[in-house]
Design a protein around this motif. Structure first.
Motif, PDB file in Angstrom:
ATOM      1  N   GLY A 316       0.811  -1.201   0.000  1.00  0.00           N
ATOM      2  CA  GLY A 316       0.000   0.000   0.000  1.00  0.00           C
ATOM      3  C   GLY A 316       0.849   1.257   0.000  1.00  0.00           C
ATOM      4  N   VAL A 317       0.180   2.404   0.058  1.00  0.00           N
ATOM      5  CA  VAL A 317       0.840   3.702  -0.079  1.00  0.00           C
ATOM      6  C   VAL A 317       1.864   3.938   1.028  1.00  0.00           C
ATOM      7  CG1 VAL A 317       0.492   6.202  -0.083  1.00  0.00           C
ATOM      8  CG2 VAL A 317      -1.127   4.710  -1.280  1.00  0.00           C
ATOM      9  N   TYR A 318       1.484   3.675   2.266  1.00  0.00           N
ATOM     10  CA  TYR A 318       2.405   3.937   3.386  1.00  0.00           C
ATOM     11  C   TYR A 318       3.629   3.028   3.295  1.00  0.00           C
ATOM     12  CZ  TYR A 318       4.307   4.156   8.092  1.00  0.00           C
ATOM     13  OH  TYR A 318       5.157   4.290   9.160  1.00  0.00           O
ATOM     14  N   ALA A 319       3.424   1.734   3.023  1.00  0.00           N
ATOM     15  CA  ALA A 319       4.548   0.792   2.919  1.00  0.00           C
ATOM     16  C   ALA A 319       5.497   1.195   1.790  1.00  0.00           C
ATOM     17  CB  ALA A 319       4.021  -0.627   2.686  1.00  0.00           C
ATOM     18  N   GLU A 320       4.940   1.662   0.678  1.00  0.00           N
ATOM     19  CA  GLU A 320       5.774   2.092  -0.447  1.00  0.00           C
ATOM     20  C   GLU A 320       6.568   3.347  -0.077  1.00  0.00           C
ATOM     21  OE1 GLU A 320       3.215   2.605  -3.774  1.00  0.00           O
ATOM     22  OE2 GLU A 320       2.703   0.461  -3.914  1.00  0.00           O
ATOM     23  N   MET A 321       5.940   4.251   0.678  1.00  0.00           N
ATOM     24  CA  MET A 321       6.641   5.456   1.094  1.00  0.00           C
ATOM     25  C   MET A 321       7.842   5.117   1.977  1.00  0.00           C
ATOM     26  SD  MET A 321       5.318   8.576   3.520  1.00  0.00           S
ATOM     27  CE  MET A 321       5.355   7.474   4.949  1.00  0.00           C
ATOM     28  N   ILE A 322       7.650   4.206   2.933  1.00  0.00           N
ATOM     29  CA  ILE A 322       8.755   3.798   3.813  1.00  0.00           C
ATOM     30  C   ILE A 322       9.862   3.147   2.993  1.00  0.00           C
ATOM     31  CG2 ILE A 322       9.424   2.225   5.662  1.00  0.00           C
ATOM     32  CD1 ILE A 322       7.905   4.662   6.652  1.00  0.00           C
ATOM     33  N   ALA A 323       9.487   2.271   2.066  1.00  0.00           N
ATOM     34  CA  ALA A 323      10.483   1.593   1.230  1.00  0.00           C
ATOM     35  C   ALA A 323      11.279   2.600   0.404  1.00  0.00           C
ATOM     36  CB  ALA A 323       9.798   0.573   0.326  1.00  0.00           C
ATOM     37  N   ASN A 324      10.602   3.589  -0.153  1.00  0.00           N
ATOM     38  CA  ASN A 324      11.283   4.600  -0.970  1.00  0.00           C
ATOM     39  C   ASN A 324      12.204   5.475  -0.128  1.00  0.00           C
ATOM     40  OD1 ASN A 324      10.058   3.732  -3.341  1.00  0.00           O
ATOM     41  ND2 ASN A 324       8.327   5.137  -3.130  1.00  0.00           N
ATOM     42  N   ARG A 325      11.738   5.871   1.047  1.00  0.00           N
ATOM     43  CA  ARG A 325      12.587   6.685   1.929  1.00  0.00           C
ATOM     44  C   ARG A 325      13.850   5.927   2.309  1.00  0.00           C
ATOM     45  NH1 ARG A 325       9.400   8.329   7.021  1.00  0.00           N
ATOM     46  NH2 ARG A 325      11.536   8.831   7.652  1.00  0.00           N
ATOM     47  N   PHE A 326      13.683   4.655   2.668  1.00  0.00           N
ATOM     48  CA  PHE A 326      14.838   3.851   3.060  1.00  0.00           C
ATOM     49  C   PHE A 326      15.815   3.713   1.890  1.00  0.00           C
ATOM     50  CE2 PHE A 326      17.310   0.049   3.549  1.00  0.00           C
ATOM     51  CZ  PHE A 326      17.665   0.046   4.883  1.00  0.00           C
ATOM     52  N   ALA A 327      15.286   3.400   0.704  1.00  0.00           N
ATOM     53  CA  ALA A 327      16.148   3.190  -0.459  1.00  0.00           C
ATOM     54  C   ALA A 327      16.929   4.450  -0.805  1.00  0.00           C
ATOM     55  CB  ALA A 327      15.296   2.735  -1.648  1.00  0.00           C
ATOM     56  N   LEU A 328      16.274   5.601  -0.765  1.00  0.00           N
ATOM     57  CA  LEU A 328      16.948   6.858  -1.095  1.00  0.00           C
ATOM     58  C   LEU A 328      18.029   7.196  -0.072  1.00  0.00           C
ATOM     59  CD1 LEU A 328      13.882   9.014  -2.226  1.00  0.00           C
ATOM     60  CD2 LEU A 328      15.769   8.214  -3.673  1.00  0.00           C
ATOM     61  N   ALA A 329      17.699   7.016   1.207  1.00  0.00           N
ATOM     62  CA  ALA A 329      18.687   7.326   2.251  1.00  0.00           C
ATOM     63  C   ALA A 329      19.870   6.373   2.182  1.00  0.00           C
ATOM     64  CB  ALA A 329      18.025   7.256   3.625  1.00  0.00           C
ATOM     65  N   ALA A 330      19.598   5.086   1.971  1.00  0.00           N
ATOM     66  CA  ALA A 330      20.684   4.108   1.889  1.00  0.00           C
ATOM     67  C   ALA A 330      21.600   4.404   0.707  1.00  0.00           C
ATOM     68  CB  ALA A 330      20.099   2.702   1.779  1.00  0.00           C
ATOM     69  N   LYS A 331      21.014   4.785  -0.421  1.00  0.00           N
ATOM     70  CA  LYS A 331      21.826   5.106  -1.603  1.00  0.00           C
ATOM     71  C   LYS A 331      22.675   6.341  -1.350  1.00  0.00           C
ATOM     72  CE  LYS A 331      21.481   6.001  -6.569  1.00  0.00           C
ATOM     73  NZ  LYS A 331      20.554   6.119  -7.729  1.00  0.00           N
ATOM     74  N   ARG A 332      22.086   7.363  -0.754  1.00  0.00           N
ATOM     75  CA  ARG A 332      22.808   8.604  -0.478  1.00  0.00           C
ATOM     76  C   ARG A 332      23.988   8.373   0.464  1.00  0.00           C
ATOM     77  NH1 ARG A 332      18.772  11.099   1.099  1.00  0.00           N
ATOM     78  NH2 ARG A 332      19.025  11.003   3.355  1.00  0.00           N
ATOM     79  N   LEU A 333      23.842   7.426   1.393  1.00  0.00           N
ATOM     80  CA  LEU A 333      24.866   7.166   2.400  1.00  0.00           C
ATOM     81  C   LEU A 333      25.812   6.032   2.010  1.00  0.00           C
ATOM     82  CD1 LEU A 333      22.522   7.477   5.497  1.00  0.00           C
ATOM     83  CD2 LEU A 333      24.333   9.080   4.859  1.00  0.00           C
ATOM     84  N   GLY A 334      25.603   5.442   0.834  1.00  0.00           N
ATOM     85  CA  GLY A 334      26.461   4.351   0.386  1.00  0.00           C
ATOM     86  C   GLY A 334      26.206   3.036   1.090  1.00  0.00           C
ATOM     87  N   LEU A 335      24.989   2.855   1.598  1.00  0.00           N
ATOM     88  CA  LEU A 335      24.638   1.622   2.315  1.00  0.00           C
ATOM     89  C   LEU A 335      23.741   0.714   1.487  1.00  0.00           C
ATOM     90  CD1 LEU A 335      23.850   3.138   5.836  1.00  0.00           C
ATOM     91  CD2 LEU A 335      25.952   1.997   5.111  1.00  0.00           C
ATOM     92  N   ASP A 336      23.590   0.997   0.212  1.00  0.00           N
ATOM     93  CA  ASP A 336      22.647   0.252  -0.621  1.00  0.00           C
ATOM     94  C   ASP A 336      23.268  -0.924  -1.351  1.00  0.00           C
ATOM     95  OD1 ASP A 336      24.187   2.093  -2.086  1.00  0.00           O
ATOM     96  OD2 ASP A 336      22.721   2.136  -3.716  1.00  0.00           O
TER      97      ASP A 336
END
Length: 361
Positions: A316-336
């Protein structure tokens, strides 16, 4: 929410669950009553009890497509850390014990696990693949300080040059850096440290006997400095309580030396749901409705959906938002980036005293 028999907070200091209702397999409810022989109407404080189990097998196999491993070891049943959200709580019902306070206070240690593990690894039919430790209950909960079941299993795995992945919230893992650093040099180990929140007050309420968030970040640093690959696990993410901290948690983990990150949404299987809802009502009554509404939103109106592919993340919308936030932050910090695969090609069965020597060895 099913009716529960509450236990006075004075009887359960430093515990997560507020009740001790029997598990789903029991026919009758139990309620402690003071016998009053000495004129005292009060009940004693709940203490931790540990009994020993002599296992016939140690390696547990699974076929879940949600998990990155197919086998695991659990040195203990139950966990004194007392995390109210722990998805392993329902497993205590198989022992005829409560997933509530019993799960935190009536523990089972398996001191013969290392010998059984060595026997299983020696079988001619055994096929090597990474073993996970700490997937059900924490292998470095306080009882490990004296029992050393986890350490003895790691010693066996090092001797066999067997790959292992360890997950924990406990600082006792620092004691075993001598073993872990040896195995890390050969690409045989990686560790996941769970940091659910940076808020020390929330952490103490939600996971009452777990080291502080700051202390767990220090564990990440010590392991990383010793050459052990470490992943920060922002699990579980609790809607309405810790979901605002994703970016800060990943940044703190990166700064401490983590090289990878992962997340799982809060899961409330079976008896965990009423236990967690009682905890919410006790500690965060103003947020309880919002938290549960988010969870039901992600699970089709239910408090939990056990289907593979959905139980870890929701939808759903909330789960997708959390997944996107995590993915973006992990990529920005080199943790992806994924951690290097653990090596299976170094596995060997060590010789025992009295074994026949290899003619060509």
């Amino acid at each position: 929410m099913p009716a529960q028999i509450p236990i006075d907070p004075d009887r359960r200091p430093g515990r997560g669950a507020g009740s001790n209702d029997v598990g789903r397999f029991e026919r009758f409810q139990r309620e402690p009553i003071a016998d009053s022989w000495d004129g005292d109407e009060s009940l004693p404080v709940v203490r931790t009890e540990v009994r020993e189990e002599r296992p016939r097998s140690v390696i547990t196999y699974n076929r879940s497509p949600d998990l990155p491993f197919d086998r695991s070891i659990n040195p203990y049943r139950g966990c004194e850390h007392g995390c109210i959200y722990c998805f392993a709580r329902p497993s205590h019902a198989y022992l005829g014990l409560s997933p509530g306070l019993d799960f935190e206070t009536r523990l089972v240690a398996r001191p013969g696990a290392a010998e059984v593990l060595a026997s299983e690894l020696r079988r001619p039919s055994y096929k090597v693949a990474p073993i996970a430790i700490g997937t059900n209950t924490d292998p470095y909960q306080p009882v490990e300080r004296d029992m050393e079941v986890t350490r003895s299993c790691l010693q066996v795995l090092r001797e066999f040059r067997h790959p292992v992945a360890v997950v924990t919230k406990g600082t006792l893992i620092e004691r075993d850096i001598d073993i872990l650093s040896d195995m890390a040099r050969d690409g045989l180990v990686r560790v996941g440290i769970s940091v659910t929140t940076l808020d020390s007050v929330l952490s103490r309420r939600m996971e009452p006997r777990v080291p502080s968030p700051k202390r767990r970040l220090a564990v990440i640093r010590r392991l990383a400095d010793a050459g052990v690959p470490v992943r920060i696990m922002t699990s579980p993410i609790v809607p309405g309580l810790s979901d605002t901290e994703i970016e800060a948690l990943l940044r703190a983990g990166r700064d401490a030396g983590a090289s990878a990150a992962s997340w799982i949404m809060l899961r409330l299987p079976r008896e965990v749901s009423p236990l967690f809802q009682r905890w919410l009502a006790e500690h965060y009554p103003d947020r309880a409705g919002r938290v549960m509404a988010r969870l039901r939103e992600m699970h089709g109106g239910k408090e939990y959906d056990a289907r593979w592919g959905r139980r870890m993340r929701g939808e759903g919308v909330y789960a997708e938002m959390i997944a996107n936030r995590f993915a973006l932050a992990a990529k920005r910090l080199g943790l992806d980036k994924p951690q290097p695969a653990l090596r299976c090609d170094l596995f060997r069965v060590p010789k025992r005293a009295g074994d026949q020597l290899d003619l060509f060895g």
